[in-house]
Each structure stands twice: as structure tokens, then as C-alpha cells.
Design a protein around this motif. Sequence first.
Motif, PDB file in Angstrom:
ATOM      1  N   PHE A 120      15.549  23.534  26.789  1.00 20.93           N
ATOM      2  CA  PHE A 120      15.358  22.837  28.060  1.00 20.93           C
ATOM      3  C   PHE A 120      14.438  21.641  27.836  1.00 20.93           C
ATOM      4  N   ASN A 121      14.877  20.452  28.249  1.00 19.72           N
ATOM      5  CA  ASN A 121      13.999  19.286  28.210  1.00 19.72           C
ATOM      6  C   ASN A 121      13.403  19.086  29.595  1.00 19.72           C
ATOM      7  N   LEU A 122      12.083  18.975  29.635  1.00 14.06           N
ATOM      8  CA  LEU A 122      11.410  18.921  30.933  1.00 14.06           C
ATOM      9  C   LEU A 122      11.098  17.487  31.338  1.00 14.06           C
ATOM     10  N   LYS A 123      11.060  17.286  32.652  1.00  8.49           N
ATOM     11  CA  LYS A 123      10.618  15.997  33.179  1.00  8.49           C
ATOM     12  C   LYS A 123       9.165  15.842  32.778  1.00  8.49           C
ATOM     13  N   PRO A 124       8.815  14.720  32.142  1.00  9.33           N
ATOM     14  CA  PRO A 124       7.411  14.569  31.764  1.00  9.33           C
ATOM     15  C   PRO A 124       6.551  14.323  33.000  1.00  9.33           C
ATOM     16  N   ASN A 125       5.333  14.834  32.930  1.00 10.44           N
ATOM     17  CA  ASN A 125       4.344  14.454  33.928  1.00 10.44           C
ATOM     18  C   ASN A 125       4.679  14.826  35.379  1.00 10.44           C
ATOM     19  N   THR A 126       5.206  16.040  35.586  1.00 10.73           N
ATOM     20  CA  THR A 126       5.277  16.534  36.963  1.00 10.73           C
ATOM     21  C   THR A 126       4.056  17.427  37.167  1.00 10.73           C
ATOM     22  N   HIS A 127       3.730  17.725  38.423  1.00 10.20           N
ATOM     23  CA  HIS A 127       2.418  18.323  38.690  1.00 10.20           C
ATOM     24  C   HIS A 127       2.442  19.608  39.504  1.00 10.20           C
ATOM     25  N   PHE A 128       1.435  20.420  39.248  1.00  7.94           N
ATOM     26  CA  PHE A 128       1.153  21.577  40.096  1.00  7.94           C
ATOM     27  C   PHE A 128       0.374  21.108  41.318  1.00  7.94           C
ATOM     28  N   HIS A 129       0.247  21.990  42.292  1.00  2.00           N
ATOM     29  CA  HIS A 129      -0.483  21.640  43.522  1.00  2.00           C
ATOM     30  C   HIS A 129      -1.951  21.325  43.257  1.00  2.00           C
ATOM     31  N   ASN A 130      -2.481  21.816  42.147  1.00  2.00           N
ATOM     32  CA  ASN A 130      -3.885  21.530  41.844  1.00  2.00           C
ATOM     33  C   ASN A 130      -4.037  20.305  40.933  1.00  2.00           C
ATOM     34  N   GLY A 131      -2.942  19.610  40.684  1.00  2.00           N
ATOM     35  CA  GLY A 131      -3.018  18.388  39.895  1.00  2.00           C
ATOM     36  C   GLY A 131      -2.712  18.569  38.419  1.00  2.00           C
ATOM     37  N   GLU A 132      -2.672  19.822  37.959  1.00  2.00           N
ATOM     38  CA  GLU A 132      -2.337  20.065  36.555  1.00  2.00           C
ATOM     39  C   GLU A 132      -0.912  19.618  36.242  1.00  2.00           C
ATOM     40  N   VAL A 133      -0.696  19.221  34.996  1.00  2.00           N
ATOM     41  CA  VAL A 133       0.642  18.790  34.592  1.00  2.00           C
ATOM     42  C   VAL A 133       1.494  20.021  34.232  1.00  2.00           C
ATOM     43  N   VAL A 134       2.757  19.990  34.650  1.00  2.00           N
ATOM     44  CA  VAL A 134       3.689  21.066  34.320  1.00  2.00           C
ATOM     45  C   VAL A 134       4.341  20.741  32.979  1.00  2.00           C
ATOM     46  N   ASP A 135       4.130  21.584  31.977  1.00  2.70           N
ATOM     47  CA  ASP A 135       4.792  21.361  30.692  1.00  2.70           C
ATOM     48  C   ASP A 135       5.404  22.655  30.192  1.00  2.70           C
ATOM     49  N   ALA A 136       5.911  22.632  28.980  1.00  2.00           N
ATOM     50  CA  ALA A 136       6.597  23.811  28.444  1.00  2.00           C
ATOM     51  C   ALA A 136       5.651  25.011  28.388  1.00  2.00           C
ATOM     52  N   THR A 137       4.383  24.743  28.093  1.00  2.00           N
ATOM     53  CA  THR A 137       3.397  25.825  28.043  1.00  2.00           C
ATOM     54  C   THR A 137       3.262  26.510  29.410  1.00  2.00           C
ATOM     55  N   SER A 138       3.384  25.735  30.481  1.00  2.00           N
ATOM     56  CA  SER A 138       3.273  26.327  31.823  1.00  2.00           C
ATOM     57  C   SER A 138       4.346  27.388  32.035  1.00  2.00           C
ATOM     58  N   PHE A 139       5.537  27.129  31.506  1.00  2.00           N
ATOM     59  CA  PHE A 139       6.619  28.108  31.677  1.00  2.00           C
ATOM     60  C   PHE A 139       6.360  29.349  30.833  1.00  2.00           C
ATOM     61  N   LYS A 140       5.953  29.118  29.583  1.00  2.00           N
ATOM     62  CA  LYS A 140       5.660  30.259  28.716  1.00  2.00           C
ATOM     63  C   LYS A 140       4.552  31.111  29.348  1.00  2.00           C
ATOM     64  N   ARG A 141       3.548  30.444  29.879  1.00  2.00           N
ATOM     65  CA  ARG A 141       2.431  31.142  30.520  1.00  2.00           C
ATOM     66  C   ARG A 141       2.921  31.957  31.719  1.00  2.00           C
ATOM     67  N   GLY A 142       3.736  31.315  32.521  1.00  2.00           N
ATOM     68  CA  GLY A 142       4.241  31.985  33.713  1.00  2.00           C
ATOM     69  C   GLY A 142       5.090  33.200  33.378  1.00  2.00           C
ATOM     70  N   TRP A 143       5.969  33.054  32.393  1.00  2.00           N
ATOM     71  CA  TRP A 143       6.867  34.153  32.043  1.00  2.00           C
ATOM     72  C   TRP A 143       6.102  35.306  31.401  1.00  2.00           C
ATOM     73  N   GLU A 144       5.145  34.954  30.555  1.00  2.00           N
ATOM     74  CA  GLU A 144       4.380  36.016  29.896  1.00  2.00           C
ATOM     75  C   GLU A 144       3.465  36.736  30.885  1.00  2.00           C
ATOM     76  N   ARG A 145       3.032  36.015  31.886  1.00  2.00           N
ATOM     77  CA  ARG A 145       2.212  36.649  32.913  1.00  2.00           C
ATOM     78  C   ARG A 145       3.019  37.741  33.632  1.00  2.00           C
ATOM     79  N   VAL A 146       4.298  37.470  33.850  1.00  2.00           N
ATOM     80  CA  VAL A 146       5.151  38.450  34.529  1.00  2.00           C
ATOM     81  C   VAL A 146       5.483  39.612  33.594  1.00  2.00           C
ATOM     82  N   ALA A 147       5.739  39.282  32.329  1.00  2.00           N
ATOM     83  CA  ALA A 147       6.190  40.308  31.386  1.00  2.00           C
ATOM     84  C   ALA A 147       5.035  41.116  30.808  1.00  2.00           C
TER      85      ALA A 147
END
Lengths: 568, 310
Positions: A120-147
Motif C-alpha cells: 500500500f502506498n500512502l498519501k504523504p503528510n495526512t494528519h491525525f486529529h492531534n496533528g501527528e502525521v499518518v504514516d505506515a508506522t501508524s497502521f502497524k501500531r494500530g493493528w498491533e494494538r488490536v492484535a
Amino acid sequence: MRRSRTGFAVVALGAAAAMVLTGCAQRSNQGAPEGGSAQPSVGYPETPPVEVVPGKPGGVFRLGITEPTAIDPYNVQESEGTSVANALFTGLVQVEPDGTVVPGVATDWSANDDCSQWTFNLKPNTHFHNGEVVDATSFKRGWERVAAPNSGSEVSYHLDVIQGYEEFQAGQAPEMTGVQVASANQLVVNLVQPDCEFPLRTNHPALSPAPAAVGPTSDPNYTDAPIGNGPFKMDGKWEHDKGIRLVRFEEYDAGPKAYLDAIEFTILNPQNGVQLETDGFKAGTFDWARMPTPLIGPNRAEFEPQGKWLSKKTNGINYFVAMNAEPPLNSPEARKAVSMAIDRAAIAEGVFKGAQAPADSIVPSLFPDAYQPGVCDACVYDPVKAKELAEKAGLTPGTEINLSFNTGAGHEEWTAAVRQQLEQNLGLKVNYQGVPFTDHLNNMEAKGASGLYRLAWGADYPTPGNYLIPLMATSSIKLDAEGKVTGNNYSRYSNPEFDALVARASATKDEAARNELWKEAERIAIGRDLAVIPLFQRQQFRLVDHSKWGNVNMDFNEDPTFDQIFLK
Amino acid sequence: MGKFILRRIGQAVLVVLATTLLVFLGTFALGDPFASTGDRQVPPAIAEQNRAIFGLDKPLYQQYFTYLGNLATGNLGVEYDQRRPVADMLIDVLPNTVRLALVAILIDVIIGVIAGIIAAVKRYSFSDVLVTVVSTVAIGVPTFVLGVVFLAYLAGWGPFPAVPRPFGSEVPWYQEVLLPAFTLAIVDAAFVARLMRGSMLEVLRADYIRTARAKGLSERVVIGKHALRNSIIPVVTYLGVSLGVLLGGALITESIFQYNGVGYLLFRAIAGNNVPIIAAVVVFAVLAFVVLSLIVDILYAFLDPRIRLD
């Protein structure tokens, strides 16, 4: 399979979203193909989808829900929680109400030859509600948090197709190895088996990204006000049993900004919530409302002429599990005899008052490219033919057959009608049994189960495969040591030909070719073998004022398309 | 007197202890909360984890003693769905239920006592017949019918706020409490009226009333002072116990009006098989009832010296 607190069938994949950019949105929408000869003309017609047009900012959209299990992606399960989570989060891809997959945070995605690895290629420089940038690590973090082993998630199984899930879930690995951060904007996912429809799975809220500031799943201070990256953000905390307020995320950059200023969810009494929604709609308190079954007819009569009516066949089939491995239903003829002895149209008319439409397939009309009207040729009422088939199959008058349903969920009346029809048309001796759901499930799972068991199915992901594979593939029987079924194929249908077809379909990249394989598989399992007996197609009705709100459609989750709605 | 109070407290402790056992067995009988049910399919490994978190994998007796121990230290645990502390949830809704109970009791007293006195004093008059008939009907109508009728015809009209109210639209508590309080109070008020009437009639026949009248006291003083004081004792008892019941939460009424009190909390917990909440609320309800009855008994003993003499 997800639970639904108000409906009796199960709800599907979260969808929402879509490109408000015209062009993209102007598609011919879902709906049963017209003119399917086998499609009985019973049931309320669907309303045509509202054309998506550019709107203007403004408006507060108010609706009632019941208390969700969670709004934090880690444990979002029913329609209510998904509705909120989908407004708060944008995943890799999004699914439009008509099933089209459109970009979410990912701009594009591709697979290797057999679809066992996805990039998956991500849109660069999109943001979370707190201003953090959404990147590939954000997805890995999110998925591992669930698993994670201690997450307490009941929906982490949505990740079980990813390599390393089991080891990570069991606490034997420090990370989920199948999810690789190739670069800041590239996510690579390795699967345990080929799945050419994996991107659709990533639309589930459990596969949302998480910011570095994410809190533990055990901390209500965080899970009641999760930080997302979606078109809406929390306005204050989730006030349990009272309500949830979301406001537009002004800096939203993963897609077009929402028009609505705010969404207000009022949490209602689960016992009579849908009644209260209708009451609230009439009183002007709510802008979107469900209704109890007895009110469907009167509401339609009152509100359809005013342009305040929405009706759609959705993701769900009510069917009979037919025990393939035990007599008397261990032959296709026997199953077809039973199926043809059931007058679905009469029940739809007489018992459901038009609120349910007879089913003529297991893959519902929601998937226009895979739906085959009348593929279930034995879903037609034909007592003469039924009698003939029954004789051939040894289903002679006086034969005993189990007919089981779960009590307290509104299945008494129509199953009683089926019982009567089986007795009348085939002379069967029906062992009619209503038990609480847990017992119903246990009976169905138990070794040696025979006869008919009522059940409903809604796909977790908007794919035909999510109907065909769980319900009828050999791999979904999953017998345990005691011979109990632990998968969803309670019918114990096992056909190598069908298994090979669905496996091939899962590994076929080309969508059109894949759909042909799904269709072929269904022609075998349903058309020829009638592995399960389709009964009724799930259909949903809503009250909404189209003259006040623009772009209101119902998504896969049976929720309003919040990110497109605007105040006229 | 001290001995009497001690004995009653001892009884109360036993009742509460017995209740915990019943509650425990009862909630346990609800079945495995983490099993796949209905449309909810919980993966077995995750269900097992959850059971372990809540100690449901332990033997039954061990679970009971853990539960009892937690209860004794005031630890009500966390609920199953969102892992919220049950004590916090209870404390959140408790003020609403206390308000509802007090307003309902106030309405009881005003309507019931006055109607009862009028009926007794003007025995066999039109007002007496009216009170008798109306109270009979009121006692006969189930609370849920009354509640639903009020909801359908009164909610959203005049001072009565609509149900449901959209999130964020706050209504002053005294308005919110009106309809549920009337729903609860009407049956009770009918009982109070009958109790008051009967008790008053009995007292009016007493010698000291005749004496009071013979002394030339005005009828107002005779009734309002001499007769009322003595005839109100059974009413006080009844209202005390009634308050105890109401504090435990009015399950049906609160649910009908979506009144965020103890009863509605319990209702939702039952619907969701959320055992920690059910267990906590039921024990709390029993405690409220037992304590209130204890207070009533002790008060009664003060009011009526004969009680103390065994």
C-alpha cells in the motif's frame, strides 16, 4: 460476523466515505438488477440511491443509537460503534455504498502474483486529529494494538490472515512480522494465504491507524475519546448512555472535507430504541431513524410520498443451515424438496408484511457483479416438484425432520409457517424446536446434528467470498476433537470442486475473472447442491428528510454516509 | 432498646449476606458472558482471556469468596463491556434515583395523606366514594401501563420534557423527574390514601378523640393534631419501606422514561448480561431496603413503646 443489537441479522463492513468529487460518485448504484425473472415481486421496493453532488458546509445531523460496545477501533463490533468509528477514522481504503473501493489513506495498492503480499502506498503528510502525521508506522501500531495479547479485543480475528498474527497474539513474538513498514509511506502486508480481496478487509475499523499518542485499550480516558484521522473528531468525551458528539475535522487531508458541522448521536434505551428513533424523527429531534417492524408499513405509507423514505436491500441473508452430513437432508434432492416446499413469497407477504424479500441466491443483490438472480432454482415455490424430489430422495411422508430456531428474536411466526408448509406439502413429521440462541448454536455445532436450523449471515467485508467461503467451504467446518463444528459451515457441506473454485477466486487478481469464479462456485454450491437454503434477503428502511439533507445514502454498515451529507 | 437495635442490625447483616449468595448464584446462572451468543461471535482464545481477566475460570466457590471479599472492601469491580468501574457508574446515577425517590414520596404524602383524611372525615360522602374508587383503579393499573400512557400523551407537553431528548439538550432535574415521579407515586399514593383512611377511621372512634371534642376543641384541631398524629404511624412505616424500594431503582419506570437512575442502569445491564453491574445494583438495592426498614423499625419503636417490649 458482527452482532447487531437492534436487527436480527448481522451487519456488515463499515463503509462510509467516498469521494465527493463528482465523477467518482456518479455511478450506477447497487440494487437488484431489474428484470431478473426469478426475482419475486414481493417486498417493498428499494429507493434509488441519492445522487452525490457538491454541498456546502453546515448543519448538525442528529440520530439515535444504542450504547456501543466501543468506539475505539480496538473493539468496534456492532453497527452503532462502527458508525462512530468510521466517522473518526479513515483506513487504507474506503468502500462506497455501491461497493466500489476508493482510496482512503492509501493512494494505490498492488499485490504480488498470487495476492499473498500486498503493498500500500500512502498519501504523504495526512494528519491525525492531534496533528501527528499518518504514516505506515501508524497502521502497524494500530493493528498491533488490536492484535496484542492483552488488548481485550473481540474483533482482532479480522487480522488473522496476516502473517505473524498468531505468534504475536499468543505473546510469542514482539511484533506482527507480516506487517512491514517499507518506508514512511509504504506499508507491505504478507498474508498467510492468498486473498485478492484483502484491501476490502482493511476497511474494517479494527484496521485503523493509531497515533503515537494512542492510549492503552484498557484506559477509558482514551477509548472514550480516541484520536482518529477521519473527517470528524470527538467533541468532548463519549458520555456513556447519554451521547456522543463529533465535529468536523477542519484539517482533514486524507480526502474531501465533510460538510456537516457536527454529528450528534443520542444513546437510547436498547429495548425500544428504534421506536424512539421514529418518535424522535416525527418530533423533529432526529434526522435519521430506524423503526420497529410493525411500523415499516405505516411509516412507508406516511413518509414515502413526502420524500422522507429510504429503503435498501443490504448485506444479509436469512437462511436454513441444512445438515448435509446426516439424513434426511444428506442429498441435494432432499434439500431441494424442502426448499421448494417453502412458500417464501407467502411468508414475506403474510408474516413480514413486505418488509423482507424472498431470497433467490446466497450472495445478495448488494454485489451487482456477483449476484445471479435465481441461481437458487430451488428457491421457487413448487409443491409438485418438491413432492417428486422428495420421493426420489426418500423423504417420504412421515419422515422426521428437525426444524430448530432461536427464541425471543422474532422467528416464531415465520418458522411456524415453514413447519406447516413442510407438513402440508411433503407430509413430513417436523420436530419443531425453539431454544435460546446459545443452545441453538450448541445443537447446530454438535456431532450428528440433522435437519434445518435457522440462521442469518452478514459479511464482515463487502465481498461475495465472505458469503461463500465461511458458509460452505470445507475449511470453514473446522471440526474439533469431539467432532463439533467450530467454523461457520454448520451445514458441513464439503465439495472439493467448490473448494477449488473459491480458492482460485481468492487468488485471482482480475476482478471480473474473480467474480466469474464466485458465480461458478455459487452455481455449484447453491444451484446444483443447495448446500444451505436461502430464505430471505435482508432489507433496511430509514426515515430521512431528503429535502433537508443532501447526499444521504446508506452505507454497507446501514449507517448514513456522514462524510457526504450536507444541509440543503 | 439497645438490645432491640442490635438484634435488628444482626438480622439485617444476615439478610444482606444471604442476598449476596443468591445474587451470586443468580448471576452465575445467567451463563457465560463471554460465550458467542446471538450475532456476537467471540473467538475462543479471546473469550478465554476475558474469562481469566474476570476470574471466571476459577471454581465457583472461589469466585464467590473473591466476590464477597471485594464487596466487603467496597470493590465493585469493572463491568464487562467497556471495563468501566462499577462503583463510578453507580455513583453517577445514584443522585438521580435519590431525587426521583424523594419527589415520588413527596407526591405520595401530599396526595395520599390528604385524600385519606378527607375520605375518613367525610365518610360515605361523595369525596369518600371518589377516593375509594380512584385508589382502587390506581392500584389496579400496572406501573408500566401508566408509564407508557404518560410517555405517549404527556411527554413533550407543558412542563414535561420529551423522551428521548437529543444529546446535549439539558433539562433541569425537577422537570425531568416529574413524569417518572408521578408514575411511581400514583400507585403508592393510592395505597397511602387507603391506609390513611382506615387508620384515621379507627383513631376517630377512640376515646381520646371523643374527649377532645367534649373539651370543645375545634374540629380542625381534633383532626389535624390529635387524630393525625396517631393515625399516621402506619403510613410512615409504609412510606419508609417504599422509599427503600425506590432507592434500589425503579427498573420499569426509569427505563420507560430513559431516566438515568439505578433502575435504568440495572435494566441495561440485564439486557447486556453485564454481571458485575447486575450484582452490584442488586446488592445495593437490598442494602437500601434493609437499611430503610431498619430505620423504620427503630423509629417505630420510638413512636410506639409497645414494640420494644417483645
